[in-house]
Scaffold this active site. Structure first.
Site, PDB file in Angstrom:
ATOM      1  N   GLY A  21       0.983  -1.012  -0.018  1.00 47.01           N
ATOM      2  CA  GLY A  21      -0.050   0.004   0.086  1.00 47.01           C
ATOM      3  C   GLY A  21       0.664   1.254  -0.078  1.00 47.01           C
ATOM      4  O   GLY A  21       0.387   2.320  -0.793  1.00 47.01           O
ATOM      5  N   ARG A  25       7.136   1.371   1.225  1.00 47.60           N
ATOM      6  CA  ARG A  25       7.449   0.321   1.236  1.00 47.60           C
ATOM      7  C   ARG A  25       8.016  -0.314   0.055  1.00 47.60           C
ATOM      8  O   ARG A  25       8.941  -1.386  -0.160  1.00 47.60           O
ATOM      9  CB  ARG A  25       6.233  -0.507   1.684  1.00 47.60           C
ATOM     10  CG  ARG A  25       6.008  -0.603   3.289  1.00 47.60           C
ATOM     11  CD  ARG A  25       6.882  -1.798   3.872  1.00 47.60           C
ATOM     12  NE  ARG A  25       7.415  -1.653   5.484  1.00 47.60           N
ATOM     13  CZ  ARG A  25       6.518  -2.105   6.383  1.00 47.60           C
ATOM     14  NH1 ARG A  25       5.366  -2.719   6.043  1.00 47.60           N
ATOM     15  NH2 ARG A  25       7.102  -1.718   7.467  1.00 47.60           N
ATOM     16  N   ARG A  44       2.336  11.061  -8.647  1.00 43.75           N
ATOM     17  CA  ARG A  44       1.878  11.340  -7.077  1.00 43.75           C
ATOM     18  C   ARG A  44       2.776  10.570  -6.153  1.00 43.75           C
ATOM     19  O   ARG A  44       2.350  10.284  -5.064  1.00 43.75           O
ATOM     20  CB  ARG A  44       0.508  10.748  -7.130  1.00 43.75           C
ATOM     21  CG  ARG A  44      -0.645  11.501  -7.908  1.00 43.75           C
ATOM     22  CD  ARG A  44      -1.937  10.677  -7.738  1.00 43.75           C
ATOM     23  NE  ARG A  44      -2.928  11.437  -8.567  1.00 43.75           N
ATOM     24  CZ  ARG A  44      -4.047  12.092  -8.123  1.00 43.75           C
ATOM     25  NH1 ARG A  44      -4.246  11.690  -6.759  1.00 43.75           N
ATOM     26  NH2 ARG A  44      -4.713  12.695  -8.912  1.00 43.75           N
ATOM     27  N   ARG A  88      -0.484  -8.342  -3.941  1.00 46.85           N
ATOM     28  CA  ARG A  88      -0.716  -7.321  -3.064  1.00 46.85           C
ATOM     29  C   ARG A  88       0.139  -7.813  -1.847  1.00 46.85           C
ATOM     30  O   ARG A  88       0.193  -8.928  -1.420  1.00 46.85           O
ATOM     31  CB  ARG A  88      -2.394  -7.097  -2.722  1.00 46.85           C
ATOM     32  CG  ARG A  88      -2.080  -6.353  -1.502  1.00 46.85           C
ATOM     33  CD  ARG A  88      -3.654  -5.868  -1.220  1.00 46.85           C
ATOM     34  NE  ARG A  88      -3.991  -5.731   0.245  1.00 46.85           N
ATOM     35  CZ  ARG A  88      -3.361  -4.606   1.179  1.00 46.85           C
ATOM     36  NH1 ARG A  88      -2.299  -4.009   0.525  1.00 46.85           N
ATOM     37  NH2 ARG A  88      -3.579  -4.660   2.392  1.00 46.85           N
ATOM     38  N   SER A  91      -0.975  -4.965   4.955  1.00 44.35           N
ATOM     39  CA  SER A  91      -1.075  -5.545   6.348  1.00 44.35           C
ATOM     40  C   SER A  91      -2.633  -5.489   6.669  1.00 44.35           C
ATOM     41  O   SER A  91      -3.538  -5.224   5.819  1.00 44.35           O
ATOM     42  CB  SER A  91      -0.529  -4.522   7.270  1.00 44.35           C
ATOM     43  OG  SER A  91      -1.274  -3.373   7.167  1.00 44.35           O
ATOM     44  N   ASP A 206      -2.169  -6.257  13.627  1.00 38.00           N
ATOM     45  CA  ASP A 206      -2.722  -6.070  14.839  1.00 38.00           C
ATOM     46  C   ASP A 206      -4.156  -6.969  14.895  1.00 38.00           C
ATOM     47  O   ASP A 206      -4.674  -7.391  13.966  1.00 38.00           O
ATOM     48  CB  ASP A 206      -3.425  -4.427  14.952  1.00 38.00           C
ATOM     49  CG  ASP A 206      -4.189  -3.932  13.876  1.00 38.00           C
ATOM     50  OD1 ASP A 206      -3.582  -4.310  12.584  1.00 38.00           O
ATOM     51  OD2 ASP A 206      -5.140  -3.435  13.900  1.00 38.00           O
ATOM     52  N   ARG A 219       7.148  -5.767  12.995  1.00 35.45           N
ATOM     53  CA  ARG A 219       6.456  -5.558  11.573  1.00 35.45           C
ATOM     54  C   ARG A 219       7.565  -5.712  10.599  1.00 35.45           C
ATOM     55  O   ARG A 219       7.210  -6.122   9.421  1.00 35.45           O
ATOM     56  CB  ARG A 219       5.916  -4.153  11.610  1.00 35.45           C
ATOM     57  CG  ARG A 219       4.534  -4.194  12.271  1.00 35.45           C
ATOM     58  CD  ARG A 219       3.681  -2.918  11.849  1.00 35.45           C
ATOM     59  NE  ARG A 219       4.079  -1.726  12.001  1.00 35.45           N
ATOM     60  CZ  ARG A 219       3.981  -1.071  13.260  1.00 35.45           C
ATOM     61  NH1 ARG A 219       3.187  -1.703  14.283  1.00 35.45           N
ATOM     62  NH2 ARG A 219       4.589  -0.070  13.663  1.00 35.45           N
TER      63      ARG A 219
HETATM   64  N1  HPA Z   1      -8.827  -2.428   8.862  1.00 30.14           N
HETATM   65  C1  HPA Z   1      -8.507  -2.230   7.822  1.00 30.14           C
HETATM   66  N2  HPA Z   1      -7.320  -2.289   7.387  1.00 30.14           N
HETATM   67  C2  HPA Z   1      -6.413  -2.823   8.026  1.00 30.14           C
HETATM   68  C3  HPA Z   1      -6.471  -3.050   9.210  1.00 30.14           C
HETATM   69  C4  HPA Z   1      -7.927  -2.834   9.937  1.00 30.14           C
HETATM   70  O1  HPA Z   1      -8.087  -2.823  11.119  1.00 30.14           O
HETATM   71  N3  HPA Z   1      -5.271  -3.054  10.062  1.00 30.14           N
HETATM   72  C5  HPA Z   1      -4.350  -3.185   8.982  1.00 30.14           C
HETATM   73  N4  HPA Z   1      -4.842  -2.879   7.724  1.00 30.14           N
END
Ligand code: HPA
Length: 245
Positions: A21, A25, A44, A88, A91, A206, A219
């Site tokens: 994303g 990275r 961009r 892709r 995270s 998370d 991470r």
């Molecule tokens: N929501 C959406 N996208 C995410 C999240 C989440 O909690 N954590 C990492 N990417």
């Protein structure tokens, strides 16, 4: 020829593009893992790089956040730059108990709360899925690297800050969904319509139920494992097309 969002020339991208994303990275991947990486797009600040991994051509370019953003970049790569495979690398927030922070989640399917599919005017509900050639190679790579991974459904959400997140997360969890992210379903549908391949691999950053989170260092480590899975998948795809190293 360039597009509204990509200034690269035809032939600048490899057949396989890795998409984090975050543009930083993408730069990190190019600098750390690719040989002879060169910048092919920077519209961009979405840096696109092409280099080689173990002798196999691979590109990496950020998708930005959300399905509209990945929808634009992936559409242009598939339709205007001859890209065949997009992986892709992102995270996700876990919602299932057996899915722990730092695990990898490979989306065999991607549920969504988005209206992205309405553009196809289908007489029913489309099931966005990963492409088997990519998914099977990614599983092989994850096994070989010995990383903890799960294959299952992701939820691609249009919202990160969600007014009814507790109830909504619980309902998706009851359906066996592993984790929530924001791009996979848009990528899978764009690939399906283009007749191309796509896969989403995410690290669990998370846990949305237990509240467990990763440190910045953790991470980075798990990101590296995910990168290796994605790069080995890209190399395996290229090998099959006759290139070897
Ligand atoms: N929501 C959406 N996208 C995410 C999240 C989440 O909690 N954590 C990492 N990417």
């Amino acid at each position: 020829m360039s597009t509204p969002h990509n200034s690269a020339n035809p032939g600048d991208f490899a057949k396989t593009v890795l998409m984090p994303g975050d543009p930083l990275r993408a730069k990190f991947v190019a600098e750390t893992f690719l040989e002879d990486a060169r910048l092919v797009n920077n519209v961009r600040g979405i840096g696109g790089y092409t280099g080689t991994y173990k002798g196999h051509p691979v590109s990496v370019m950020a998708s930005g956040m959300g399905m509209p953003s990945i929808g634009i970049y992936s559409y242009e790569l598939y339709h205007f730059y001859g890209v065949e495979n997009i992986i892709r690398i992102g995270s996700a927030g876990a919602i299932r108990e057996d899915v722990k922070v730092r695990d990898l989640v490979l989306g065999i399917g991607a549920c969504t709360n988005s209206n992205f599919a309405s553009q196809f005017s289908l007489h029913g509900t489309f099931a966005p899925t990963a492409s088997w050639p990519l998914l099977s190679r990614a599983v092989n790579a994850a096994e070989a690297l010995g990383v903890r991974y799960h294959v299952g459904n992701l939820l691609s959400s249009d919202t990160f800050y969600n007014d009814d997140s507790e109830e909504a997360n619980e309902m998706w969890r009851r359906m066996g969904v592993m984790a929530i992210e924001m791009e996979a379903a848009g990528l899978y549908m764009t690939a399906a319509r283009a007749g191309k391949n796509a896969l989403a691999i995410c690290t669990v950053s998370d846990h949305l139920v237990t509240g467990e989170a990763t440190t910045a260092e953790e991470r980075q480590t798990t990101f590296t494992a995910m990168m290796e899975v994605a790069l080995e998948t890209a190399a395996a795809m290229d090998k099959e097309n006759g290139a070897a190293s």
